[in-house]
Design an enzyme around this catalytic site. Structure first.
Site, PDB file in Angstrom:
ATOM      1  CG  ASP A   1      -2.345   0.408   0.845  1.00 50.37           C
ATOM      2  OD1 ASP A   1      -2.708   0.255  -0.327  1.00 50.37           O
ATOM      3  OD2 ASP A   1      -3.079   0.880   1.723  1.00 50.37           O
TER       4      ASP A   1
ATOM      5  CG  ASP B   1     -10.334  -7.064  12.591  1.00 48.67           C
ATOM      6  OD1 ASP B   1     -11.094  -6.165  13.009  1.00 48.67           O
ATOM      7  OD2 ASP B   1      -9.266  -7.354  13.148  1.00 48.67           O
TER       8      ASP B   1
END
Length: 1142
Positions: A406, A842
Site C-alpha cells: 500500500d 475485521d
C-alpha cells in the site's frame, strides 16, 4: 520425406497466441519473446546429436469449422508461450491514465521448452510421425507412441508404457472393431482433461479461469445423459463404475477399494469439553450470579450514611461490573474443540490409486499478504512470510500469493524479486527434507537439534549451503534501501548532466525531478524518496507485476544434477506457486479506506488472475508455521455441512515475546478461552489475520441454508433454504443477497436472480470480475456425496484440471479493478468485501457474515498454524489497544451494533458481539473504582458503614466463585495460571489508560465528526547475533495514555501512607476501615505492577535515590494531610506536639 534431410516442415494449426505447436529435431535453447501469428514462417535452427544442423519451418493453418487445432499435453503442462513476456513486464495504470506495459530490460532470455506436436511420437528423442492420427493408442492412458518405439519397449522385457508407467494391455489388440469403437471414448476420458468452456447461465460466462470436463458422449451445449451413458457403455453407478468389467466379472490385482468407508469417514470431528469440567463450570456461573444478586441487593439496602457519595459511587461501579461480567461469561457456556483427519482429505482429493487423473481435486486458494510501510514493516520480515507461503504443503498449481504494497515502495518490490530468486533454492530444500517451520529466519534460529528426524545423508551438507545462501540473501535485503538510494543518486546525477547539455542546446530552464530508479534503468512507477507529484505515498499509479508465473499441473523434476544448484533436486518437485506484486492506485481526494480498501483491491485483482475459491489473508509479520495449516483449514470447508462455513479462523501465536509476558502480548485468554467458547455457538470472530475465507461469502452472498431464532433468547428455531426463499415487495433486507442459483427445474427464475445478484451496481463494471463469481462459487461447492439438503454439489474430480494461463488482457483488467475510482457507486466496502467505516474492519466483516446466517469455525492445530510478532514495548502496546478499543466504540455507535442483528444470529452470539462494542465503556467505572480506595483512606471512611459478617460472607463467595471459575477455565482451555493473571493485570492497565481515551475519541467522531488517525504499529525485526532480543521491552517512550495509571498509582501509595499514619496517631483507631482500604489499594497496585515496572526501564538502571525520594514524598504528603485534617480536631495541639521534629 527423407529422415536425413536437414530441413523438416511441419503443418500445424494456429489457435491464437496460446496454442502454437512447433516441430524441431531437438530442444531449443532460446526463443523470441514476440508472439507468433498465423501464417508467418519462423526459422528455428538447432544442432542434433549427430552434429548436423537442422532447420525446422512451421506452417500454421487457421482453424475452420471442419479443422480444429490440436492441443498437446505437453503444451498444457508448460503453460502460455508468452509467459516470459507477461512475467517480465510491469503493468501500471490508474486515474486519467491508460494502462501501460513496461517491459523490463532483460540481461538474458530464459530457456523455453518447445512442445511436441501431437502428430509425432511422444517418446523423448523420437520425432517419428504417427502413421494414422485416428488409430487407437497402444495403451489405455492414450500416450502417443510410434510402432518402432512400441516394439522396442515390448522387446526389452519390461513392456511398460512410458506415459503411465503401467504394462501395455495386450487384450486391446484382440478386441473387435465394434468394441474398439466403444472403448475409444473411455480412453479419451483417461487422457488429461482439456480446457473447455462452462455453460452459460443467466448471461454469465463460467469459462474464466476455470474449466470442467466435457462429457465424451453429450454435445457441448447439453447436459450429460446418464441413461444413454449406462446403455452404451454397460456401466454401473457406485462400485465398478471406475473399472471396466471383463468377461462379466470384476478382477483386481490389489484389494478392493473401500469406497463407502472412505466417503463416510468425516474430515473433522467436534469434541465437547468433559462433563466433569463443564458441568461444575456452568453450575459455578449460576452460583456466582446468585451471589452477585444477593451482594448487590445487600449493598443497595445498606447505605453508608457517613459517606453517601462514597457508597453511591461504589454501588454504581459494582452494578456495572456485574453486568459486564455477565456479558463476558454467557458466551462461554458451550466451549468445543475440533480435530481434523488429513488422511481422509488425501484419499478423497489427492491423486491416489483410485484417482487416475493424477491431478489434485482440491480447490484453489489465493493468499493475501498486506504491507504498507517498508520502514515500520521491515522487508526481511515480509520476505520470510512470503517464503513460508511458497513452501506450504498444498498443490502448487492451486496456490497463488499476492503481496499488497500500500506504500508503493521500490524497496518492497525489489525485496519480492529477491524472494522469487531465493525461493528456487529454499522451497525444494523444504520439500526434500520436510523442513518445519518453513520460514528461514525462524528455522535457522531454532535452539534445538537440526538433525532430529532427518534421514537423508546429504542433509547436513545442503543445510550448510542453504544457510550460507540465506545469510547472503539477508544482507541483500537489508541493504536494499541504501542500494536504491545510491543507484537513484547516480542516475539522477546522469540525468542532470544530460539536462544541462540539452539546456545549452535549446536554451531555457529545465527541471529534473529526483526520481527513484529501478535496477533495469527505468524510473519506479510508485513512491519516490523525494515524494514528487504522481510519485508519493498518497499519489501514485496502480502497479501489478507477475513475479512467478502460474506453474503447470504436473510435477517438474530435474533429470540430472546441475552443478550450479545448491541442492540435489532430481526427485523433488521444483515448481513454485504463482507470486504477484500489487500496489493499488492512490490519488488525492479519494478515501482509500486503509487496510480494508487494500484487501478489496486484492480480492478483485485475484478474481481475474487466479480466482481461487478460498482466500487466506495474513499480515506481513505472520508466517505459516505449520506447512499443513491450509489442509487443516480446508478439512472444515470440504466436509459435510462445510458449505455453510464462511471462514476458518486460526489462533494467533506470537514469537519474540519476553518470557514473563509482561503486557499479556500472547493474549491466550482471548484466543484459547473466548474464541473456543464462541466456536460452540455460531463461530469465532474474525481477528484480521490467519483466516481462510470462502470467496462468495466475501462477495456478500448468503449461505445455502440458514436458521432463524425466534422467541425469548432465540429458543424457537426455524430452518429454511435461502435458495428457495423469495423476496416479497417492500421487504427491507439490506444484509442478504440471494446465493447463486443452479436449479435445473427452475432455470428462468434462477437466471433472473443471478442477473440481479451480479449487476454492476454491486460489483463494478468489470465483466471479467462478474464472470468469475459463478466459477468461484462452483469451486467452493462440496462434492455430490457430501452436499446438504437443497444444496448443489460438484462432481468428484471436476477441479482436477489445469488452470487457464494468464494473458495480457487479464492483467490489464486487473489493473483496472485496482484503480481508486473503481469502487464509486458500487457496494464494495458496504456489504461486499471487507467492510469500511471502522478501524477494526475485521470484526465488522465477520459480524456481517454471521448476520447473514453463515457460521465460522475455530481451527486449533497441534503445531501452531501461524506465528507472528507483537509489540513488547509499553507505548506501542498501549497504542495498539487504543486502536482496538476505538474501533469497538465506533461499532457501538453504528448500524453494526449487535442490538440490530438479524434473527439469523444466535442469541449468545449476539451477546458476544454486543460485548465487543460495550467493553471500552467499562473503563469509566474502572477509573472511578481504582480511585475509591485512595479516597476512602484519605477521608477515613469506607464504602460500607461497618464490616459486618454478611458483607464479608458475600464478598468471600464472589471471590471464591471467581477463582474457581478461573481454575476450571484453565482446565478446559489448557492455559496456565500465569497467563490468566497477566490477562487480569493488563485488563486493568488498558482499562485505565487506553480505553477511556478510546471512548472520548469515539464520542468526538460520532458527535463532532472528528476523524481518527492512527500510526502503523512498528514490526520488530529479527535481532542480530549479540543483540538483546528484548531490548524494546525496556525502552521508555512517554505518551499521554500513561497519565491516568500513573496518577492512580501515586494516589494509592500516598493514601496508604496517610491511612496508616492516621490510624496510628488516632486516639480511637479504626483498624477495620484501614484494612479494608489498604486491601483494595493493594488490589489496584498489584494489577498495575507491570505498568510501574515498565516505567522503570531496565532492571538496575534506576538509582536508589529515586526510591528514597519517592518514600520521602509519600511521608511528607501524609504529614501535610494529617496537619490539615487531624484525626480529632479537639486534640490538634496534642497531635502537633507529638509530631514535632527534634
Amino acid at each position: 520425406m527423407d529422415p536425413d534431410s536437414p530441413v523438416r516442415i511441419t503443418v500445424s494449426s494456429s489457435g491464437g497466441l496460446r496454442n502454437v505447436p512447433l516441430s524441431s529435431p531437438v530442444r531449443r535453447s532460446s526463443i523470441s519473446n514476440s508472439p507468433l501469428s498465423g501464417g508467418e514462417l519462423r526459422r528455428r535452427s538447432a544442432v542434433g546429436s549427430s552434429g548436423v544442423e537442422y532447420v525446422a519451418y512451421t506452417v500454421q493453418i487457421p482453424p475452420t469449422p471442419d479443422h480444429h487445432p490440436l492441443v498437446s499435453d505437453s503444451q498444457t503442462s508448460h503453460g502460455n508461450p508468452n509467459e516470459n513476456r507477461i512475467k517480465d513486464t510491469v503493468f501500471t495504470g490508474g486515474f486519467n491514465s491508460e494502462t501501460r506495459a513496461h517491459a523490463k530490460r532483460m540481461k538474458s532470455v530464459e530457456e523455453m521448452v518447445v512442445p511436441k506436436s501431437k502428430l509425432l511420437c511422444q517418446v523423448d528423442g523420437c520425432d517419428e510421425k504417427l502413421l494414422n492420427k485416428s488409430s487407437k493408442p497402444h495403451c489405455e492412458c492414450g500416450f502417443k507412441i510410434c510402432d518402432d518405439c512400441y516394439v522396442e519397449y515390448c522387446s526389452n522385457g519390461t513392456g511398460v508404457c512410458p506415459g503411465c508407467k503401467e504394462p501395455f494391455h495386450e487384450s486391446l489388440e484382440e478386441e473387435d472393431d465394434d468394441d474398439v469403437g466403444l472403448m475409444n471414448p473411455m480412453m479419451m476420458s483417461e487422457e488429461k482433461d482439456t480446457v473447455n468452456p462452462l455453460l452459460r447461465r443467466g448471461g454469465v460466462r463460467l469459462e474464466n479461469n476455470f474449466s470442467l470436463v466435457r462429457s465424451f458422449k453429450a454435445p457441448p451445449n447439453q447436459e450429460f445423459d446418464h441413461n444413454r451413458w449406462l446403455f452404451e457403455t454397460n456401466g454401473t453407478y457406485g462400485f465398478g463404475n471406475a473399472v471396466w468389467p471383463r468377461e462379466g466379472s470384476y478382477e483386481y490385482e490389489n484389494p478392493r477399494p473401500m469406497f463407502n468407508d472412505r466417503m463416510n469417514r468425516p474430515l473433522t470431528r467436534k469434541l465437547g469439553v468433559s462433563a466433569a469440567i463443564i458441568s461444575p463450570y456452568r453450575l459455578l456461573i449460576v452460583i456466582r450470579l446468585a451471589a452477585l444478586a444477593l451482594f448487590l441487593t445487600w449493598r443497595i439496602s445498606h447505605p453508608n450514611h457517613d459517606a453517601v457519595w462514597l457508597w453511591l459511587m461504589s454501588v454504581i461501579c459494582e452494578v456495572w461490573f456485574a453486568f459486564s461480567w455477565l456479558l463476558d461469561q454467557l458466551p462461554k457456556l458451550c466451549p468445543v474443540t475440533r480435530t481434523t483427519d488429513l488422511s481422509v482429505l488425501k484419499e478423497r482429493f489427492e491423486p491416489t490409486q483410485n484417482n487416475p487423473k493424477n491431478l489434485s481435486d482440491l480447490p484453489g486458494i489465493d493468499i493475501f499478504v498486506s504491507t504498507a510501510d517498508a520502514e515500520k514493516e521491515p522487508p526481511l520480515v515480509t520476505a520470510n512470510t512470503i517464503l513460508s507461503i511458497l513452501a506450504v504443503d498444498y498443490p502448487v498449481d492451486k496456490i497463488a500469493c499476492y503481496l499488497s504494497d500500500d506504500g508503493g515502495s521500490l524497496v518492497t518490490f525489489e525485496a519480492l524479486a529477491e524472494v522469487a530468486s531465493f525461493a528456487r533454492t529454499w522451497v525444494p530444500f523444504c520439500r526434500k527434507h520436510e523442513i518445519e517451520p518453513r520460514n528461514p529466519e525462524s528455522y535457522f534460529s531454532q535452539k534445538g537439534d537440526p538433525l532430529k528426524n532427518k534421514r537423508r545423508v546429504d542433509f547436513v551438507r545442503e543445510r550448510r549451503k542453504v544457510k550460507r545462501e540465506y545469510d547472503e540473501f539477508k544482507v541483500r535485503i537489508n541493504a536494499l534501501p541504501e542500494t536504491i538510494r545510491r543507484r537513484s543518486d547516480a542516475c539522477n546525477a546522469r540525468e542532470e548532466l544530460l539536462a544541462k547539455k540539452k539546456q545549452l542546446e535549446i536554451g531555457g530552464p529545465m527541471k529534473v525531478p529526483k526520481a527513484t530508479w529501478m535496477s533495469d534503468g527505468n524510473t519506479w512507477h510508485g513512491t519516490w524518496f523525494s515524494n514528487e507529484e504522481d510519485h508519493s505515498r498518497g499519489d501514485h499509479a496502480g502497479i501489478i507485476q507477475l513475479m512467478l508465473a502460474p506453474p503447470g499441473p504436473e510435477c517438474a523434476y530435474k533429470t540430472e544434477e546441475d552443478p550450479e544448484d545448491l541442492i540435489d533436486t532430481r526427485n523433488v518437485d521444483t515448481r513454485l506457486p504463482m507470486l504477484v506484486y500489487v500496489s493499488r492506485e492512490k490519488r488525492p481526494g479519494f478515501d482509500h479506506n486503509k487496510k480494508a480498501g487494500a484487501m478489496n483491491a486484492l480480492v478483485r485483482a485475484s478474481a481475474i488472475m487466479s480466482n481461487g475459491s478460498f482466500i487466506l489473508n495474513l499480515d506481513c509479520d505472520h508466517y505459516i508455521h505449520n506447512s499443513l495449516a491450509l489442509r487443516e483449514g480446508m478439512c472444515f470447508m470440504l466436509d459435510r455441512g462445510g458449505d455453510k462455513i464462511c471462514y476458518v479462523q486460526f489462533p494467533q501465536r506470537f514469537e519474540g515475546i519476553d518470557p514473563s509476558d509482561r503486557y499479556a502480548n500472547h493474549n491466550t485468554v482471548f484466543f484459547d478461552v473466548s474464541m473456543r467458547a464462541l466456536d460452540g455457538l455460531q463461530g469465532p470472530m474474525y481477528v484480521g489475520t490467519g483466516c481462510i475465507f470462502r470467496r462468495i461469502a466475501l462477495y456478500g452472498f448468503s449461505p445455502p441454508r440458514a436458521t432463524e431464532h425466534h422467541g425469548w433468547f432465540g429458543g424457537k428455531k426455524i430452518k429454511f433454504s435461502l435458495k428457495r426463499m423469495k423476496k416479497t415487495k417492500g421487504e427491507d433486507d439490506t444484509e442478504m443477497i440471494l446465493p447463486i442459483v443452479d436449479d435445473q427445474n427452475n432455470n428462468e427464475e434462477g437466471d433472473d436472480e443471478l442477473k440481479q445478484a451480479l449487476i454492476p451496481e454491486r460489483f463494478g463494471d468489470s465483466t471479467y470480475l462478474i464472470d468469475s463469481i459463478a466459477v468461484a462459487e462452483f469451486g467452493g461447492r462440496l462434492i455430490h456425496e457430501l452436499r446438504g439438503k437443497d444444496s448443489h454439489g460438484r462432481p468428484s474430480g471436476s477441479l482436477a484440471v489445469q488452470r487457464e494461463p494468464i494473458d495480457r488482457a487479464a492483467i490489464e483488467e486487473a489493473i483496472k479493478v485496482v484503480t481508486c475510482f473503481y469502487e464509486d457507486k458500487t457496494e464494495w466496502g458496504k456489504r461486499v468485501g471487507w467492510i469500511y467505516g471502522s478501524i477494526t474492519e475485521d470484526v465488522v466483516t465477520g459480524y456481517r457474515m454471521h448476520n447473514r446466517g453463515w457460521r465460522s469455525v475455530y481451527c486449533v492445530t497441534k503445531r501452531d498454524a501461524f506465528r507472528g510478532t507483537a509489540p513488547i514495548n509499553l507505548t506501542d502496546r498501549l497504542i495498539q489497544v487504543l486502536r482496538w478499543a476505538t474501533g469497538s466504540v465506533e461499532i457501538f455507535f453504528s448500524r453494526n451494533n449487535a442490538l440490530f442483528a438479524s434473527r439469523r444470529m444466535k442469541f449468545l452470539q449476539r451477546i458476544a458481539y454486543f460485548n465487543v462494542g460495550m467493553y471500552p465503556f467499562t473503563s469509566i467505572f474502572l477509573l472511578a473504582y481504582c480511585v475509591l480506595p485512595a479516597l476512602s483512606l484519605f477521608s477515613g471512611k469506607f464504602i460500607v458503614q461497618s464490616l459486618n459478617v454478611t458483607f464479608l460472607i458475600l464478598l468471600l463467595a464472589i471471590t471464591v466463585t471467581l477463582s474457581m471459575l478461573a481454575l476450571l477455565e484453565i482446565r478446559w482451555s489448557k492455559i496456565t495460571l500465569h497467563d490468566w493473571w497477566r490477562n487480569e493485570q493488563f485488563w486493568l492497565i488498558g482499562g485505565t489508560s487506553a480505553h477511556p481515551v478510546a471512548v472520548i475519541q469515539g464520542l468526538l467522531k460520532v458527535i463532532a465528526g472528528i476523524d481518527i488517525s492512527f500510526t502503523l504499529t512498528s514490526k520488530p525485526a529479527a535481532a542480530d547475533d549479540g543483540e538483546d532480543e528484548f531490548a524494546e521491552l525496556y525502552e521508555f517512550r512517554f505518551t499521554m495514555l500513561m497519565i491516568p495509571p500513573v496518577t492512580i498509582i501515586l494516589m494509592n501509595v500516598a493514601a496508604i501512607a496517610v491511612g496508616v499514619f492516621r490510624t496510628v496517631y488516632s486516639p480511637f483507631p479504626e483498624w477495620s476501615k484501614l484494612l479494608g482500604g489498604v486491601f483494595f489499594s493493594f488490589w489496584v497496585l498489584s494489577h498495575l505492577y507491570p505498568f510501574a515496572k515498565g516505567l522503570m526501564g531496565r532492571r538496575g538502571k534506576i538509582s536508589t535515590i529515586v526510591y528514597l525520594w519517592s518514600m520521602l514524598i509519600c511521608i511528607v504528603v501524609s504529614l501535610i494531610f494529617l496537619y490539615v485534617h487531624p484525626p480529632d480536631g479537639s486534640r490538634r495541639q496534642s497531635f502537633m506536639m507529638r509530631s514535632q521534629f527534634p
